[in-house]
Scaffold this motif. Structure first.
Motif, PDB file in Angstrom:
ATOM      1  N   ASN A   5      -5.147   6.065  11.035  1.00  0.00           N
ATOM      2  CA  ASN A   5      -5.368   6.213   9.175  1.00  0.00           C
ATOM      3  C   ASN A   5      -3.999   7.171   8.866  1.00  0.00           C
ATOM      4  N   GLY A   6      -3.510   6.510   8.127  1.00  0.00           N
ATOM      5  CA  GLY A   6      -2.248   7.568   7.399  1.00  0.00           C
ATOM      6  C   GLY A   6      -1.345   7.024   8.339  1.00  0.00           C
ATOM      7  N   THR A   7      -1.126   6.262   9.337  1.00  0.00           N
ATOM      8  CA  THR A   7       0.170   5.917  10.091  1.00  0.00           C
ATOM      9  C   THR A   7       0.801   4.980   9.030  1.00  0.00           C
TER      10      THR A   7
END
Length: 51
Positions: A2-4
């Protein structure tokens, strides 16, 4: 992941594939009797053949 942020679609595919491999071959789960998903699947097949 997540958020990469990935630099390319190829990088994203490579990293996701590495995560899937790690998840199914190296991480045991208590819900699977402390086996990895791969070990659980193999055991289930052997158990089904023995039945």
């Amino acid at each position: 992941m997540n958020g990469t942020l990935f630099q390319s679609l190829t990088e994203a595919r490579d990293r996701i594939e590495a995560w899937k491999t790690d998840h199914s071959r190296h991480r045991p789960y208590s819900s699977l009797g402390h086996l990895t998903p791969l070990e659980f699947a193999l055991k289930s097949r052997l158990d089904a053949k023995a039945a």
